[in-house]
Every structure is written in C-alpha cells, then in structure tokens.
Design an enzyme around this catalytic site. Structure first.
Site, PDB file in Angstrom:
ATOM      1  N   CYS A 114       0.793  -1.226   0.000  1.00 27.82           N
ATOM      2  CA  CYS A 114       0.000   0.000   0.000  1.00 27.82           C
ATOM      3  C   CYS A 114       0.827   1.278   0.000  1.00 27.82           C
ATOM      4  O   CYS A 114       0.265   2.372  -0.108  1.00 27.82           O
ATOM      5  CB  CYS A 114      -0.940   0.014   1.202  1.00 27.82           C
ATOM      6  SG  CYS A 114      -2.041  -1.412   1.254  1.00 27.82           S
ATOM      7  N   CYS A 434       0.328   2.607   6.641  1.00 29.56           N
ATOM      8  CA  CYS A 434       0.721   1.226   6.904  1.00 29.56           C
ATOM      9  C   CYS A 434       0.732   0.472   5.588  1.00 29.56           C
ATOM     10  O   CYS A 434       0.246   0.961   4.565  1.00 29.56           O
ATOM     11  CB  CYS A 434      -0.275   0.572   7.868  1.00 29.56           C
ATOM     12  SG  CYS A 434      -1.978   0.571   7.248  1.00 29.56           S
TER      13      CYS A 434
END
Length: 450
Positions: A114, A434
């Site tokens: 991500c 994250c």
C-alpha cells in the site's frame, strides 16, 4: 490507464482557502512563523504538481487518463503498483511509452504494497538529491476490476507439459489427466504470505487488542465519508482530473463517497472475524481502481522552468515490524521517527494525512500513539508519542471514503497535504501509512512560500 495520466501533470489555479471540520467549515488559519527545514548544502526538492484519476469502486468504471507535461523536461519515470499484470510488469516503462514520452527516458516500477507510490516518490527524491536527475514523474496505479487470474498450479503444470509433448499419444495422455478441479482459477492472494492471515482479519484482531469498539469504528468511517462529501462538494479535491472513458460518460469524481448513518452501518455483519468481529464492509476501505502522478523536481530546476511549486518534500522514513500482531501499526512507528529526523514535535504539524485502511486500524494507531506503555515497551521511548488533533486530521476524507487503489494512494496523501497547507495556511504536514508485510512510511511536507 497510467500512460494517459502521465500527460496531465499541469499547473492548477488556487481557490479560496478554508478547512473542514466534521460538521462545518472553519475559516483558514494564519500561517505560523516557524523555522524552515532547509539545510545548508542540501538540495531542496519540491512537489510541483499532483494529479489523480477519480478513485472508483472496483467494477464500476474503467479508467483512462490524459495528461500534459513538457515531455523533454522529464529525466526519469517511476511508478508503483501491487497486483502486477505479467504483460506489463514494468508498468512505468509501458505507461511512459504509451503517453508518448521519449524512449530515451528510463523508467522502472516499484512495489511495496500500500505504500508503493510512496516508494516511487521517495525514489524520485533520492535520484534528485544524488544529482542524477532534475525532474522525475512518480506515481502509482491499480486496476482491481481486471486483476490477473491464473489457472491452478496443477493445470499450469499440465499445460506446460503439453507444450513440451512430442507425440500425439503424450498429448492425449496429458489431456486425459485433466480433472474438473484443475479448472478452478487461482485468484490473487489477499492474505499475508508469512502469516496466511487476511489484512481484514488482522485489523479486527488489532482493534480488539486496543479495545476499539464497533461504534468507534463506525463513527470514524462516517466521519471520513461526511468530510469527503463536503470536500468534494466544495471543490477542494482539485487533484482529480476528468476523463472520457470510451463508450461511457465522462468520469469526474470519486464514486465511493457514500455518507450513511450509524443505524444503517450498524446493521452490517462482521466481514472477517465471524460472527463477533467488529470490522465490516462499512468501516473498511473498498477495492478501488485508480492512478496518481506527481511531478517532483529540484527547486532550482522548477523555478528556472517557471513553475510555482506546491510544497517541499522533506524528511521521510520507512519502518517495519511484526507482520502478525503489528501488521497495521506503521503510522505509530513511523511518525515519531520522522518527527525526530526533522527536528519537529507533534504540535508543529498543521496538517495530518494518515492512510485509512480500516477504521479499526486508524483508531488502534491513535490509541497506541496515546499509550505510555506502548511507547515505552515497543518504541523505546520514555513516554507516549501523542495523538494528532482531530481538527487537523484527514479533514478532506481518506481511504475509507475516497478509495484505496493500492499502488496509487501515497501520491494522493502527499498531494492532499500540499493542497491543505495552501488552503489552511499551515507550514508543516505529515503523511503516514501502513502496508502489508508489517511495513510503513511517514514523510514531512513543508508548504512552499506563497
């Protein structure tokens, strides 16, 4: 998709400034008098422009992009993506050629779950800081509506053997060995390779570990959608560019922003830890199609070309921790490290933009950052990190509402910080995210003098 977006990094007009709260608009704050993070002998690197396609619910609309940047001014192109198409494994190169950039411009693709486009941007910063380049296009792309789906391993093995078979008998024997189960497709993995656990399941466990209730998660998700809708209606999401999808209408805005009510959200069942989990479809980010791009340059080159930069890209860090029990705590680990590198404190930051993978993940990070015990036990600090004030936090919505094309979100976060700093009169912004594998990223952005 990405090739058309590369043509659209362009100057945008500045509209009147304001900031958004959960319920209403607040007048813009005055620019604070703070020291600059410029360092003697260190090259200033600036964000000149950032654009993205509308982020779309997977399966609703295809994506194509058009962009406009002097192509001979670009020294290098870097793109991030997560679920790669084998035919275009180096999507940065294929996008560059498809957009009409010179075949003399190098391009490579990065993948870091991500935070892939975060990695693309910081790789650009590294190339410029090292004196290798003056202008780099960085970005990310994800197309979840058409992910590569493979044959099963047994079917692949049979097909490869068929290709090598030399006689008709060998071919017939191999064809005869095929069973119905061999035809079952193999979808891209949604679980951590190291733990075999889905990210949603991990988010549910993390929320439980930090005592985050279902109500807290639904309230934060509702906040995200409400703020995103207000920002969209007010024209604040100026990084979004319209484009015409062949055979379809012009797509001009994110289509996943859907403010609901606590009552409606409360009716949904647990999506991962069943039946008593707290993570649902309503308080999770959704599968999204989208692409983003930013133009990163040395300040000297940008000014020489007549550009008005939006922001300075300052210190950044990458962190990594236990992928089983701390998979989504990247912001908690990254935030204090990047503040220390920059010589700043939490109170110095005017704009916070954290990636919202799950509402439970955000709330767990906020509770971890507010915990003396966590700070002492896991971060080696004397006390807690401290939490961002909510009046500065994700005021234009976030990944829960805007969407999360895995490879493209990082550029959206950085561009949003730059735009919010301009409109709210702040000086410093902080991005944190994250990522799968227990990794994370944090960066400090400084407003460019207006």
């Amino acid at each position: 998709m990405a090739s058309m977006l590369l043509n659209t990094v362009r100057s945008c007009s500045t509209s009147p400034s304001w900031s958004i709260s959960y319920c209403c608009y607040f007048p813009s704050v005055q620019t604070k008098s703070k020291k600059t993070l410029a360092r003697p002998g260190v090259k200033n690197i600036v964000l000149v422009e950032g654009v993205r396609t509308p982020f779309l619910l997977s399966g609703t609309t295809g994506l194509l992009h058009r962009t406009g940047l002097p192509k001979d001014a670009v020294d290098y192109i870097i793109y991030g993506t997560v679920i790669q198409e084998v035919k275009t494994s180096n999507v940065a190169r294929e996008a560059a050629l498809g957009a009409g950039f010179s075949d003399k411009i190098p391009a490579h693709t990065v993948t870091m779950a991500c935070i892939s486009s975060n990695q693309a941007m910081t790789s650009a910063v590294g190339l410029i800081a090292a004196g290798q380049c003056d202008a780099v296009v960085a970005g990310g792309v994800e197309f979840m509506s058409d992910v590569p789906i493979r044959h099963s391993r047994k079917m692949r093995k049979t097909m490869l053997s068929l290709n090598k078979a030399k006689t008709l008998g060998q071919r017939l024997s191999l064809i005869g060995s095929i069973r119905l189960a061999h035809l079952s497709p193999e979808l891209p993995a949604v679980a951590e390779f190291s733990t075999a656990e889905t990210m949603g399941h991990s988010a549910d466990r993390l929320a439980a570990a930090f005592g985050v209730s279902r109500v807290e998660q639904d309230e934060f998700a509702l906040r995200s959608h409400t703020l995103a809708k207000k920002a969209q209606d007010a024209g604040l999401l100026q990084d979004v560019i319209s484009f015409k999808v062949p055979g379809r209408d012009i797509v001009s805005k994110d289509n996943g922003i859907r403010p609901s009510s606590m009552e409606q959200m409360g009716k949904l069942k647990a999506a991962f830890v069943k039946p008593h989990g707290t993570v649902t479809a309503a308080n999770s980010s959704f599968l999204t199609d989208g692409a983003s791009a930013v133009l990163v340059m040395s300040e000297e080159k940008a000014l020489a070309m007549g550009y008005k930069p939006k922001a300075y890209l300052r210190d950044f860090v990458y962190v990594s921790q236990d992928p089983k029990d701390q998979l989504l705590l990247g912001p908690t680990y990254g935030t204090p490290k990047v503040l220390e590198r920059a010589g700043l404190s939490m109170s110095d930051i005017d704009v916070f933009e954290f990636h919202e993978a799950f509402a439970g993940q955000i709330m767990a990070n906020l509770k971890a950052m507010d915990s003396d015990w966590f700070g002492q036990t896991y971060l080696g600090r004397k006390s807690k990190v401290g939490t961002p004030p909510m009046e500065k936090f994700n005021l234009w919505g976030g990944s829960l509402s805007l969407g999360h094309p895995f490879g493209a979100t990082g550029c959206r976060l950085v561009t949003t910080v730059a735009h919010r700093l301009q409109k709210e009169g702040g000086q410093y912004g902080l991005v944190a995210a994250c990522a799968a594998g227990g990794q994370g990223h944090a960066m400090v952005i400084e407003a460019y003098p207006q």
